[in-house]
Design a protein around this motif. Structure first.
Motif, PDB file in Angstrom:
ATOM      1  N   SER A 128     -72.124 -65.862  13.239  1.00  0.00           N
ATOM      2  CA  SER A 128     -73.201 -65.919  14.220  1.00  0.00           C
ATOM      3  C   SER A 128     -74.349 -66.761  13.679  1.00  0.00           C
ATOM      4  CB  SER A 128     -73.701 -64.504  14.524  1.00  0.00           C
ATOM      5  OG  SER A 128     -74.851 -64.553  15.346  1.00  0.00           O
ATOM      6  N   ASN A 129     -74.915 -67.620  14.517  1.00  0.00           N
ATOM      7  CA  ASN A 129     -76.083 -68.388  14.084  1.00  0.00           C
ATOM      8  C   ASN A 129     -77.367 -67.576  14.240  1.00  0.00           C
ATOM      9  OD1 ASN A 129     -75.654 -68.645  16.953  1.00  0.00           O
ATOM     10  ND2 ASN A 129     -77.290 -70.162  16.979  1.00  0.00           N
ATOM     11  N   ILE A 130     -77.322 -66.513  15.048  1.00  0.00           N
ATOM     12  CA  ILE A 130     -78.489 -65.645  15.254  1.00  0.00           C
ATOM     13  C   ILE A 130     -78.258 -64.320  14.542  1.00  0.00           C
ATOM     14  CG2 ILE A 130     -79.854 -64.386  16.972  1.00  0.00           C
ATOM     15  CD1 ILE A 130     -79.289 -66.620  18.934  1.00  0.00           C
ATOM     16  N   LYS A 131     -79.288 -63.843  13.871  1.00  0.00           N
ATOM     17  CA  LYS A 131     -79.207 -62.574  13.158  1.00  0.00           C
ATOM     18  C   LYS A 131     -78.769 -61.454  14.108  1.00  0.00           C
ATOM     19  CE  LYS A 131     -82.751 -61.629  10.530  1.00  0.00           C
ATOM     20  NZ  LYS A 131     -84.122 -61.153  10.141  1.00  0.00           N
ATOM     21  N   GLN A 132     -77.739 -60.726  13.719  1.00  0.00           N
ATOM     22  CA  GLN A 132     -77.212 -59.625  14.508  1.00  0.00           C
ATOM     23  C   GLN A 132     -77.612 -58.291  13.890  1.00  0.00           C
ATOM     24  OE1 GLN A 132     -74.809 -60.292  17.413  1.00  0.00           O
ATOM     25  NE2 GLN A 132     -76.239 -61.979  17.050  1.00  0.00           N
ATOM     26  N   LYS A 133     -77.652 -57.250  14.715  1.00  0.00           N
ATOM     27  CA  LYS A 133     -77.931 -55.900  14.214  1.00  0.00           C
ATOM     28  C   LYS A 133     -76.921 -54.921  14.793  1.00  0.00           C
ATOM     29  CE  LYS A 133     -81.255 -54.661  17.834  1.00  0.00           C
ATOM     30  NZ  LYS A 133     -82.615 -54.164  18.125  1.00  0.00           N
ATOM     31  N   LEU A 134     -76.725 -53.832  14.065  1.00  0.00           N
ATOM     32  CA  LEU A 134     -75.699 -52.872  14.456  1.00  0.00           C
ATOM     33  C   LEU A 134     -76.025 -51.507  13.879  1.00  0.00           C
ATOM     34  CD1 LEU A 134     -72.802 -52.484  15.737  1.00  0.00           C
ATOM     35  CD2 LEU A 134     -71.925 -52.894  13.434  1.00  0.00           C
ATOM     36  N   ALA A 135     -75.837 -50.459  14.677  1.00  0.00           N
ATOM     37  CA  ALA A 135     -76.007 -49.085  14.215  1.00  0.00           C
ATOM     38  C   ALA A 135     -74.664 -48.522  13.781  1.00  0.00           C
ATOM     39  CB  ALA A 135     -76.612 -48.221  15.319  1.00  0.00           C
ATOM     40  N   LEU A 136     -74.654 -47.794  12.658  1.00  0.00           N
ATOM     41  CA  LEU A 136     -73.446 -47.196  12.116  1.00  0.00           C
ATOM     42  C   LEU A 136     -73.708 -45.733  11.784  1.00  0.00           C
ATOM     43  CD1 LEU A 136     -72.466 -50.011   9.564  1.00  0.00           C
ATOM     44  CD2 LEU A 136     -71.377 -49.591  11.778  1.00  0.00           C
ATOM     45  N   ASN A 137     -72.786 -44.875  12.132  1.00  0.00           N
ATOM     46  CA  ASN A 137     -72.906 -43.461  11.808  1.00  0.00           C
ATOM     47  C   ASN A 137     -72.378 -43.174  10.400  1.00  0.00           C
ATOM     48  OD1 ASN A 137     -73.971 -42.649  14.339  1.00  0.00           O
ATOM     49  ND2 ASN A 137     -71.910 -42.718  15.227  1.00  0.00           N
ATOM     50  N   ALA A 138     -73.014 -42.229   9.724  1.00  0.00           N
ATOM     51  CA  ALA A 138     -72.557 -41.808   8.402  1.00  0.00           C
ATOM     52  C   ALA A 138     -71.183 -41.147   8.513  1.00  0.00           C
ATOM     53  CB  ALA A 138     -73.552 -40.838   7.789  1.00  0.00           C
ATOM     54  N   VAL A 139     -70.387 -41.303   7.466  1.00  0.00           N
ATOM     55  CA  VAL A 139     -69.069 -40.682   7.379  1.00  0.00           C
ATOM     56  C   VAL A 139     -69.041 -39.818   6.120  1.00  0.00           C
ATOM     57  CG1 VAL A 139     -66.598 -41.103   7.106  1.00  0.00           C
ATOM     58  CG2 VAL A 139     -67.947 -42.584   8.596  1.00  0.00           C
ATOM     59  N   PRO A 140     -68.654 -38.541   6.216  1.00  0.00           N
ATOM     60  CA  PRO A 140     -68.602 -37.680   5.031  1.00  0.00           C
ATOM     61  C   PRO A 140     -67.711 -38.272   3.950  1.00  0.00           C
ATOM     62  CG  PRO A 140     -68.375 -36.366   7.034  1.00  0.00           C
ATOM     63  CD  PRO A 140     -68.297 -37.806   7.451  1.00  0.00           C
ATOM     64  N   ILE A 141     -68.148 -38.150   2.694  1.00  0.00           N
ATOM     65  CA  ILE A 141     -67.435 -38.783   1.590  1.00  0.00           C
ATOM     66  C   ILE A 141     -66.013 -38.246   1.448  1.00  0.00           C
ATOM     67  CG2 ILE A 141     -68.326 -37.156  -0.117  1.00  0.00           C
ATOM     68  CD1 ILE A 141     -67.679 -40.938  -0.632  1.00  0.00           C
ATOM     69  N   ASP A 142     -65.775 -36.956   1.725  1.00  0.00           N
ATOM     70  CA  ASP A 142     -64.427 -36.397   1.591  1.00  0.00           C
ATOM     71  C   ASP A 142     -63.468 -37.043   2.584  1.00  0.00           C
ATOM     72  OD1 ASP A 142     -65.273 -34.741  -0.435  1.00  0.00           O
ATOM     73  OD2 ASP A 142     -65.612 -33.006   0.877  1.00  0.00           O
ATOM     74  N   TYR A 143     -63.926 -37.210   3.825  1.00  0.00           N
ATOM     75  CA  TYR A 143     -63.094 -37.891   4.813  1.00  0.00           C
ATOM     76  C   TYR A 143     -62.890 -39.345   4.419  1.00  0.00           C
ATOM     77  CZ  TYR A 143     -61.785 -40.287   9.120  1.00  0.00           C
ATOM     78  OH  TYR A 143     -61.152 -41.091  10.030  1.00  0.00           O
ATOM     79  N   CYS A 144     -63.957 -39.967   3.939  1.00  0.00           N
ATOM     80  CA  CYS A 144     -63.893 -41.378   3.572  1.00  0.00           C
ATOM     81  C   CYS A 144     -62.882 -41.610   2.449  1.00  0.00           C
ATOM     82  CB  CYS A 144     -65.281 -41.852   3.153  1.00  0.00           C
ATOM     83  SG  CYS A 144     -65.415 -43.631   2.918  1.00  0.00           S
ATOM     84  N   ARG A 145     -62.841 -40.705   1.476  1.00  0.00           N
ATOM     85  CA  ARG A 145     -61.910 -40.873   0.355  1.00  0.00           C
ATOM     86  C   ARG A 145     -60.454 -40.763   0.800  1.00  0.00           C
ATOM     87  NH1 ARG A 145     -63.561 -37.789  -5.033  1.00  0.00           N
ATOM     88  NH2 ARG A 145     -61.834 -39.119  -5.717  1.00  0.00           N
ATOM     89  N   LYS A 146     -60.219 -40.020   1.864  1.00  0.00           N
ATOM     90  CA  LYS A 146     -58.861 -39.950   2.401  1.00  0.00           C
ATOM     91  C   LYS A 146     -58.465 -41.270   3.048  1.00  0.00           C
ATOM     92  CE  LYS A 146     -59.088 -34.979   3.293  1.00  0.00           C
ATOM     93  NZ  LYS A 146     -59.114 -33.916   4.338  1.00  0.00           N
ATOM     94  N   ARG A 147     -59.446 -41.969   3.584  1.00  0.00           N
ATOM     95  CA  ARG A 147     -59.179 -43.236   4.239  1.00  0.00           C
ATOM     96  C   ARG A 147     -59.266 -44.412   3.272  1.00  0.00           C
ATOM     97  NH1 ARG A 147     -56.443 -42.377   8.275  1.00  0.00           N
ATOM     98  NH2 ARG A 147     -57.068 -44.374   9.179  1.00  0.00           N
ATOM     99  N   GLN A 148     -60.053 -44.245   2.187  1.00  0.00           N
ATOM    100  CA  GLN A 148     -60.240 -45.291   1.181  1.00  0.00           C
ATOM    101  C   GLN A 148     -59.970 -44.662  -0.191  1.00  0.00           C
ATOM    102  OE1 GLN A 148     -60.603 -48.312   2.041  1.00  0.00           O
ATOM    103  NE2 GLN A 148     -62.054 -48.614   3.710  1.00  0.00           N
ATOM    104  N   ALA A 149     -58.709 -44.594  -0.565  1.00  0.00           N
ATOM    105  CA  ALA A 149     -58.307 -43.888  -1.782  1.00  0.00           C
ATOM    106  C   ALA A 149     -58.831 -44.532  -3.060  1.00  0.00           C
ATOM    107  CB  ALA A 149     -56.779 -43.798  -1.837  1.00  0.00           C
ATOM    108  N   ILE A 150     -59.381 -45.718  -2.971  1.00  0.00           N
ATOM    109  CA  ILE A 150     -59.882 -46.413  -4.152  1.00  0.00           C
ATOM    110  C   ILE A 150     -61.180 -45.818  -4.684  1.00  0.00           C
ATOM    111  CG2 ILE A 150     -58.793 -48.655  -3.742  1.00  0.00           C
ATOM    112  CD1 ILE A 150     -61.142 -49.497  -2.172  1.00  0.00           C
ATOM    113  N   ILE A 151     -61.808 -44.908  -3.939  1.00  0.00           N
ATOM    114  CA  ILE A 151     -63.014 -44.242  -4.433  1.00  0.00           C
ATOM    115  C   ILE A 151     -62.609 -43.158  -5.421  1.00  0.00           C
ATOM    116  CG2 ILE A 151     -65.093 -42.964  -3.801  1.00  0.00           C
ATOM    117  CD1 ILE A 151     -64.826 -44.106  -0.990  1.00  0.00           C
ATOM    118  N   THR A 152     -63.085 -43.256  -6.662  1.00  0.00           N
ATOM    119  CA  THR A 152     -62.727 -42.294  -7.707  1.00  0.00           C
ATOM    120  C   THR A 152     -63.733 -41.150  -7.749  1.00  0.00           C
ATOM    121  OG1 THR A 152     -64.044 -43.422  -9.399  1.00  0.00           O
ATOM    122  CG2 THR A 152     -61.784 -44.202  -9.069  1.00  0.00           C
ATOM    123  N   ASP A 153     -63.388 -40.106  -8.517  1.00  0.00           N
ATOM    124  CA  ASP A 153     -64.315 -38.982  -8.691  1.00  0.00           C
ATOM    125  C   ASP A 153     -65.630 -39.462  -9.296  1.00  0.00           C
ATOM    126  OD1 ASP A 153     -62.454 -37.210  -7.692  1.00  0.00           O
ATOM    127  OD2 ASP A 153     -61.704 -36.595  -9.657  1.00  0.00           O
TER     128      ASP A 153
END
Length: 336
Positions: A235-260
């Motif tokens: 995009s040539n124009i600055k874009q903005k976007l809202a994102l909701n937080a995701v709990p870390i436990d759920y996120c680790r199930k989806r992104q297994a590369i996150i270590t303890d």
């Protein structure tokens, strides 16, 4: 509707090169280039492994908190801040956002990553946007990359400001083997910048009240940048976007590369189809509006770090380097 996406660190060098159809895969030093600094005497290692409930203990002891702009200056709201969705940002929204210019070994210059202005002489970005790359300068105050000055209706902003980088500080515990343990870097500007409606720093979490709000499951974050859209072009124009937080436990199930060990250094956000950060947005800000002491300001909560290879995929939240456990190092470094 636009969707902003973010960058897989391993592809950064290739993407920078592909922008100019060059064949080189590395970047060489230049008299204008920043020096990557990773020696302990210049970038003190964080001695304490912070947990969420004691982050404030180390931060409040720093005299260098006085180096940070106060809340009458940093993270001020604009009239457009409460518009929701992935769309054009207003001229004065996200005024802390910086575009980073790289120098390739064929002499060409390209913009790739983003960063956030945190003082009048420091920009915070992702470590993977700085390691083994030659950074020449940052551009502040940009909105439309194709025009100068930038105008929205009858309102025009001030000219963009380009500032050379004199030093690059990489978070000392960052490594490619554990990308998420502090994916941040500080870029020192050659000269202080003057703040305006279009160039202004974002606030950092330094008080107990703010830190407690940095990553709740109900958090709504905002991100912005010039990265790829759903039309597979930047995009040539600055874009903005809202994102909701995701709990870390759920996120680790989806992104297994996150270590303890790295889990406390990560914020997960997004995962809704068609809403994400992507190529070109790496190093940019994950920001949150926080109210404390009857004042509402934007605070830098995370730095765009890593995402699924197919940006905007359902159920694949993006990963952002969490700022709070890294504040000790940030405060040490800005007083060097």
């Amino acid at each position: 509707m636009y969707r902003i996406r973010h960058l897989n660190r391993a592809l950064l060098v290739c993407i920078i090169v592909n922008i100019v159809d060059a064949q080189e895969t590395t970047v060489v030093n230049s008299t204008f280039a920043a020096k990557n600094v990773n020696e302990k005497q210049n970038t003190p290692a964080v001695k304490q492994k912070y947990r969420v409930d004691n982050d404030y203990i180390g931060i409040k002891a720093h005299n260098s908190i006085d180096f940070l702009p106060n809340r009458t200056i940093c993270g001020l709201l604009s009239d457009e801040d409460r518009i929701f969705g992935g769309e054009n940002a207003a001229l004065d929204e996200f005024p802390w956002l910086a575009r980073i210019k790289y120098l390739l070994n064929n002499g060409k210059e390209v913009y790739a990553c983003a960063g956030s202005l945190i003082t009048n002489n420091y920009v915070l970005t992702a470590a993977h946007c700085a390691v083994n790359l030659t950074i020449k300068e940052v551009r502040l105050g940009d909105w439309n990359t194709d025009t100068q000055p930038d105008c929205q209706g009858r309102v025009c902003n001030d000219p963009e400001v380009d500032v050379l980088i004199t030093q690059v500080y990489i978070y000392p515990e960052y490594s490619k083997s554990d990308t998420f343990k502090g994916d941040i870097a500080l870029l020192q500007l050659q000269k202080p910048v003057q703040f305006s409606d279009f160039i202004r720093p974002i606030c950092l979490p330094t008080t107990e009240e703010i830190i407690k709000q940095d990553n709740s499951s109900e958090s709504v974050f905002w991100t912005a940048g010039w990265g790829k859209t759903e039309y597979e072009r930047k995009s040539n124009i600055k874009q903005k976007l809202a994102l909701n937080a995701v709990p870390i436990d759920y996120c680790r199930k989806r992104q297994a590369i996150i270590t303890d060990e790295s889990a406390n250094y990560v914020i997960c956000a997004g995962g809704e189809a068609g809403k994400d950060t992507c190529v070109g947005d790496s190093g940019g800000s994950l920001a949150k509006q926080i109210t404390a002491n009857r004042s509402t300001n934007w605070f830098l909560i995370g730095v765009t770090s890593y995402g699924y290879k197919h940006c905007g995929s359902e159920g694949r939240p993006g990963l952002y380097a969490r700022i709070t456990p890294l504040m000790d190092w940030i405060l040490h470094t800005i007083q060097l």
